[in-house]
Design an enzyme around this catalytic site. Structure first.
Site, short mmCIF file in Angstrom:
data_model
loop_
_atom_site.label_atom_id
_atom_site.label_comp_id
_atom_site.label_asym_id
_atom_site.label_seq_id
_atom_site.Cartn_x
_atom_site.Cartn_y
_atom_site.Cartn_z
CB CYS A 107 22.15 8.99 19.01
SG CYS A 107 21.52 10.47 19.45
N GLY A 208 31.54 11.09 8.14
CA GLY A 208 32.32 11.85 9.00
C GLY A 208 33.45 12.75 8.22
#
Ligand SMILES: Cc1cc2nc3c(=O)[nH]c(=O)nc-3n(C[C@H](O)[C@H](O)[C@H](O)COP(=O)(O)O)c2cc1C
Length: 351
Positions: A107, A208
């Site tokens: 994160c 991704g």
């Protein structure tokens, strides 16, 4: 060509497809995860849950540990910075009925990194490895870790940290090959995913920019990853999951869009309560109704409404044919009340 309907394993947990639904804070509620399973995700994951929140028995945090019986296999993701607290939180995840404990070492958000959690752990492989081994010792569940490539642009730190985490006991790694500095700009560099795959003997999940079946196939074929993870592309668009696992690429009808959204609204209200759900759901209206499916002003109309009942009425009025579909979905999909297991942990303290 890789068949995304193949099963694979995270240690001894069987995952029925090579498609994983991404953990997304503010998105990955039970309704999202259960819908993801219905549309072909083999593994779903909670949003990141704060170990400090669990330690302090924060009521809202503990709510994130609720697991429904039709979500399995399910990972619950933890973030934190301290091995002892995280191992304790992992025990709660195990008690809550999850199949996998996933750790967030990626994160990039300041609020998280300034506490030494999330992507900052990529800069401290020793501490990262200590956390993984403490958790692997504390629970019987497989421990998995989700990483970014590193903190700064161009970093290749994941190739150093990743193998250390596997040595420490991680059973699977997910790589989102952007740097923390990049946030969501640029593109995910899956050449790095291929390098990580070659360095470890556990499955790697590629995360991704997976937005289509073609992209999923390319990434699986060129990296050797065990599975792909889909995040933003699935927001308001479960149909993309169906396409990626091997179905047809098709735009849903307006009736289907409304039916899925209405079910999503009802389930989210059951999960979060009307007050929290009505704010939480607003971003989903744009996600479902956008993509040229409905005229823009329609979304604007919905987001200013206070009650989800009123939202539902307007949605059905815009596509009356959805009513029959909603009835069918309600009959086919077990309701949240039937499937949500009682939290085996008292939220008022102690055990
Ligand atoms: C709104 C949002 C929230 C996210 N929250 C989390 C999270 O809680 N834990 C995590 O590991 N990744 C989180 N991510 C990252 C995603 O899991 C995923 O790795 C990233 O979005 C790249 O995949 P995509 O291109 O398919 O979206 C989040 C991403 C978004 C867009």
């Amino acid at each position: 060509m890789v068949d995304l309907r193949d099963t694979w394993f995270v240690r001894d947990v069987e995952i029925p497809t090579r498609l994983v639904l991404a953990p997304m804070a503010g998105v990955s509620v039970q309704a999202f995860r259960r819908q993801g399973r219905r549309f072909g995700a083999g593994l779903v994951c909670s949003e990141m849950v704060s170990c400090a929140g669990i330690e302090h028995r924060n009521e809202r945090t503990l709510g994130y540990l609720r697991v429904a019986s039709d979500e399995h296999p399910l990972a619950i993701q933890l973030f934190g910075s301290e091995a002892r607290t995280m191992a304790e939180a992992a025990r709660m995840v195990e008690a809550a009925g999850a199949d996998i404990v996933d750790l967030n070492f990626g994160c990039p958000v300041k609020k998280v990194t300034k506490t030494g959690a999330g992507a900052t752990l990529l800069d401290d492989p020793d501490r990262a490895a200590r956390i993984v081994s403490a958790i692997a010792e504390a629970v019987d569940l497989p421990v998995t870790v989700k990483l970014r490539r590193g903190l700064r642009d161009g970093s290749r730190d994941c190739l150093v940290v990743g193998p250390r985490l596997v040595e420490a006991g991680a059973s699977c790694l997910t790589l989102h090959p952007r740097s923390a500095q990049q946030m969501y700009t640029g593109t995910a560099d899956h050449a790095l995913t291929a390098e990580l795959v070659s360095l470890v003997d556990v499955p790697v999940i590629a995360s991704g920019d997976i937005v289509s079946r073609a992209k999923a196939q390319t990434v699986l074929a060129t990296t050797g990853a065990a599975a792909v993870m889909v995040g933003r592309a699935a927001q308001g668009n479960p149909w993309v999951l169906e396409e990626i696992v091997g179905g047809d690429a098709r735009e849903p009808t307006r009736e289907e869009v409304v039916a899925e959204l209405v079910l999503f609204v009802r389930e989210t209200v059951r999960e979060l309560g009307e007050r929290r759900a009505s704010g939480f759901l607003k971003k989903f209206y744009g996600w479902y109704l956008g993509r040229g499916r409905f005229p823009r002003p329609f979304k604007q109309e919905l987001v200013v409404l206070d009650s989800t009942d009123e939202v539902e009425r307007r949605l059905i009025a815009a596509a009356p044919g959805s009513l029959a579909l909603i009835e069918r979905l309600e009959a086919e999909v077990p309701s949240g009340d039937e499937v949500t297991l009682e939290l085996p942990i008292s939220i008022y303290g102690g055990g």
